[in-house]
Design a protein around this motif. Structure first.
Motif, mmCIF file in Angstrom:
data_model
loop_
_atom_site.group_PDB
_atom_site.id
_atom_site.type_symbol
_atom_site.label_atom_id
_atom_site.label_comp_id
_atom_site.label_asym_id
_atom_site.label_seq_id
_atom_site.Cartn_x
_atom_site.Cartn_y
_atom_site.Cartn_z
ATOM 1 N N GLU A 31 0.827 -1.214 0.000
ATOM 2 C CA GLU A 31 0.000 0.000 0.000
ATOM 3 C C GLU A 31 0.856 1.258 0.000
ATOM 4 O O GLU A 31 0.474 2.273 -0.575
ATOM 5 C CB GLU A 31 -0.901 0.032 1.246
ATOM 6 C CG GLU A 31 -2.000 -0.987 1.266
ATOM 7 C CD GLU A 31 -2.660 -1.098 2.648
ATOM 8 O OE1 GLU A 31 -2.265 -0.366 3.594
ATOM 9 O OE2 GLU A 31 -3.552 -1.940 2.787
ATOM 10 N N SER A 32 1.995 1.214 0.670
ATOM 11 C CA SER A 32 2.850 2.390 0.829
ATOM 12 C C SER A 32 3.790 2.613 -0.347
ATOM 13 O O SER A 32 4.338 3.708 -0.493
ATOM 14 C CB SER A 32 3.685 2.263 2.109
ATOM 15 O OG SER A 32 2.839 2.169 3.236
ATOM 16 N N TYR A 33 4.008 1.598 -1.154
ATOM 17 C CA TYR A 33 4.913 1.691 -2.294
ATOM 18 C C TYR A 33 4.514 2.869 -3.177
ATOM 19 O O TYR A 33 3.336 3.094 -3.384
ATOM 20 C CB TYR A 33 4.856 0.384 -3.100
ATOM 21 C CG TYR A 33 5.807 0.350 -4.262
ATOM 22 C CD1 TYR A 33 7.121 -0.025 -4.083
ATOM 23 C CD2 TYR A 33 5.390 0.713 -5.536
ATOM 24 C CE1 TYR A 33 8.005 -0.054 -5.152
ATOM 25 C CE2 TYR A 33 6.269 0.688 -6.611
ATOM 26 C CZ TYR A 33 7.565 0.308 -6.407
ATOM 27 O OH TYR A 33 8.445 0.291 -7.456
ATOM 28 N N PRO A 34 5.426 3.723 -3.622
ATOM 29 C CA PRO A 34 6.875 3.551 -3.694
ATOM 30 C C PRO A 34 7.639 4.084 -2.480
ATOM 31 O O PRO A 34 8.856 4.218 -2.536
ATOM 32 C CB PRO A 34 7.244 4.330 -4.950
ATOM 33 C CG PRO A 34 6.296 5.473 -4.958
ATOM 34 C CD PRO A 34 5.011 4.899 -4.395
ATOM 35 N N GLU A 35 6.937 4.383 -1.394
ATOM 36 C CA GLU A 35 7.623 4.815 -0.180
ATOM 37 C C GLU A 35 7.683 3.666 0.813
ATOM 38 O O GLU A 35 6.945 2.682 0.686
ATOM 39 C CB GLU A 35 6.917 6.022 0.435
ATOM 40 C CG GLU A 35 7.012 7.258 -0.438
ATOM 41 C CD GLU A 35 6.691 8.539 0.299
ATOM 42 O OE1 GLU A 35 6.066 8.496 1.372
ATOM 43 O OE2 GLU A 35 7.102 9.600 -0.208
ATOM 44 N N GLU A 36 8.546 3.804 1.797
ATOM 45 C CA GLU A 36 8.651 2.803 2.847
ATOM 46 C C GLU A 36 7.431 2.882 3.758
ATOM 47 O O GLU A 36 6.938 3.967 4.051
ATOM 48 C CB GLU A 36 9.917 3.023 3.686
ATOM 49 C CG GLU A 36 11.196 2.788 2.935
ATOM 50 C CD GLU A 36 12.434 2.813 3.829
ATOM 51 O OE1 GLU A 36 12.316 3.005 5.059
ATOM 52 O OE2 GLU A 36 13.538 2.632 3.272
ATOM 53 N N CYS A 37 6.964 1.728 4.199
ATOM 54 C CA CYS A 37 5.930 1.699 5.232
ATOM 55 C C CYS A 37 6.631 1.651 6.584
ATOM 56 O O CYS A 37 7.829 1.363 6.671
ATOM 57 C CB CYS A 37 5.013 0.486 5.066
ATOM 58 S SG CYS A 37 5.740 -1.105 5.532
ATOM 59 N N CYS A 38 5.885 1.933 7.645
ATOM 60 C CA CYS A 38 6.427 1.786 8.992
ATOM 61 C C CYS A 38 5.283 1.573 9.964
ATOM 62 O O CYS A 38 4.143 1.963 9.707
ATOM 63 C CB CYS A 38 7.281 2.989 9.408
ATOM 64 S SG CYS A 38 6.429 4.576 9.444
ATOM 65 N N GLY A 39 5.598 0.931 11.063
ATOM 66 C CA GLY A 39 4.593 0.676 12.079
ATOM 67 C C GLY A 39 5.196 -0.034 13.274
ATOM 68 O O GLY A 39 6.415 -0.223 13.360
ATOM 69 N N LEU A 40 4.311 -0.417 14.176
ATOM 70 C CA LEU A 40 4.726 -1.029 15.428
ATOM 71 C C LEU A 40 4.011 -2.355 15.636
ATOM 72 O O LEU A 40 2.907 -2.563 15.121
ATOM 73 C CB LEU A 40 4.406 -0.088 16.591
ATOM 74 C CG LEU A 40 5.116 1.255 16.569
ATOM 75 C CD1 LEU A 40 4.510 2.217 17.593
ATOM 76 C CD2 LEU A 40 6.607 1.070 16.835
ATOM 77 N N LEU A 41 4.624 -3.210 16.420
ATOM 78 C CA LEU A 41 4.018 -4.461 16.849
ATOM 79 C C LEU A 41 3.931 -4.421 18.368
ATOM 80 O O LEU A 41 4.865 -3.944 19.035
ATOM 81 C CB LEU A 41 4.861 -5.651 16.405
ATOM 82 C CG LEU A 41 5.019 -5.793 14.895
ATOM 83 C CD1 LEU A 41 6.160 -6.743 14.570
ATOM 84 C CD2 LEU A 41 3.730 -6.264 14.274
ATOM 85 N N SER A 42 2.832 -4.902 18.892
ATOM 86 C CA SER A 42 2.686 -4.955 20.344
ATOM 87 C C SER A 42 2.443 -6.397 20.760
ATOM 88 O O SER A 42 1.975 -7.224 19.979
ATOM 89 C CB SER A 42 1.550 -4.045 20.824
ATOM 90 O OG SER A 42 0.304 -4.460 20.297
ATOM 91 N N GLY A 43 2.777 -6.673 22.004
ATOM 92 C CA GLY A 43 2.588 -8.005 22.546
ATOM 93 C C GLY A 43 2.864 -8.011 24.033
ATOM 94 O O GLY A 43 2.933 -6.961 24.669
ATOM 95 N N ASP A 44 3.040 -9.209 24.554
ATOM 96 C CA ASP A 44 3.282 -9.364 25.984
ATOM 97 C C ASP A 44 4.262 -10.514 26.188
ATOM 98 O O ASP A 44 4.891 -10.970 25.239
ATOM 99 C CB ASP A 44 1.967 -9.578 26.737
ATOM 100 C CG ASP A 44 1.147 -10.735 26.184
ATOM 101 O OD1 ASP A 44 1.742 -11.720 25.679
ATOM 102 O OD2 ASP A 44 -0.087 -10.675 26.247
ATOM 103 N N ASP A 45 4.379 -10.978 27.426
ATOM 104 C CA ASP A 45 5.337 -12.044 27.714
ATOM 105 C C ASP A 45 4.912 -13.388 27.115
ATOM 106 O O ASP A 45 5.747 -14.262 26.919
ATOM 107 C CB ASP A 45 5.536 -12.186 29.223
ATOM 108 C CG ASP A 45 6.251 -10.983 29.821
ATOM 109 O OD1 ASP A 45 6.959 -10.278 29.073
ATOM 110 O OD2 ASP A 45 6.096 -10.737 31.035
ATOM 111 N N THR A 46 3.631 -13.548 26.833
ATOM 112 C CA THR A 46 3.131 -14.801 26.260
ATOM 113 C C THR A 46 3.312 -14.831 24.748
ATOM 114 O O THR A 46 3.798 -15.817 24.197
ATOM 115 C CB THR A 46 1.636 -14.987 26.595
ATOM 116 O OG1 THR A 46 1.471 -14.880 28.006
ATOM 117 C CG2 THR A 46 1.126 -16.322 26.122
#
Length: 170
Positions: A31-46
């Motif tokens: 979707e972001s092409y021709p630019e770089e995409c960026c984002g975050l991932l979230s989670g926990d100890d499990t």
């Protein structure tokens, strides 16, 4: 040539991630092409990588406003929108999670951890010093399936090493 880059070391232990999250990262990269995409991932100890959160790449806006300060545009670098990552951090905390990963794409290049990526991840103001970094490669709008890697810091203040990703069924 990017002499300061880190490559995936196939001898290192692979890091598990769900196929659903990898699919979301790939879709965001397309979707972001021709630019770089960026984002975050979230989670926990499990589950370290539970949810994906897209962020806006403000690098082209910054480059256009101050090219001497920001010599790259969004085709070769990313600058995560601060309001986006602050919102994501709040939402993750409300869900009992924390930011565990940063992801972005490389356009027309391999999925290494570049010297620019390394400078970003080791900057004193980087808000997620304990996060892993996932990089995927996109060429002509298509994800290069074999070109992806996870970059993890080896201990506080340590160097980054490139781990292969192991895709798990969703």
């Amino acid at each position: 040539m990017d002499a300061g880059r880190v490559e995936v070391d196939p001898a290192l232990e692979p890091v598990d991630i769900s196929s659903a999250l990898l699919h979301e990262i790939a879709q965001h990269a397309r979707e972001s092409y021709p630019e770089e995409c960026c984002g975050l991932l979230s989670g926990d100890d499990t589950v370290r990588f539970r949810r994906l959160h897209k962020c806006r790449n403000d690098m082209t806006l910054l480059h256009e406003a101050a090219p001497a300060t920001y010599p790259c545009d969004g085709r070769s670098a990313f600058h995560m929108n601060p309001l986006d990552y602050q919102r994501v951090e709040r939402e993750a905390a409300e869900a009992g999670e924390r930011i565990t990963g940063v992801y972005h794409s490389h356009v027309g290049a391999r999925a290494y951890f570049s010297s620019i990526d390394l400078a970003f991840a080791t900057h004193p103001d980087f808000p997620f010093p304990h996060a892993d970094h996932i990089v995927v490669a996109v060429v002509e709008g298509e994800l290069v399936r074999a070109e992806r890697g996870l970059y993890r810091r080896e201990g506080p203040g340590g160097t980054f090493r490139g781990h292969p990703l192991r895709e798990l069924p969703a």
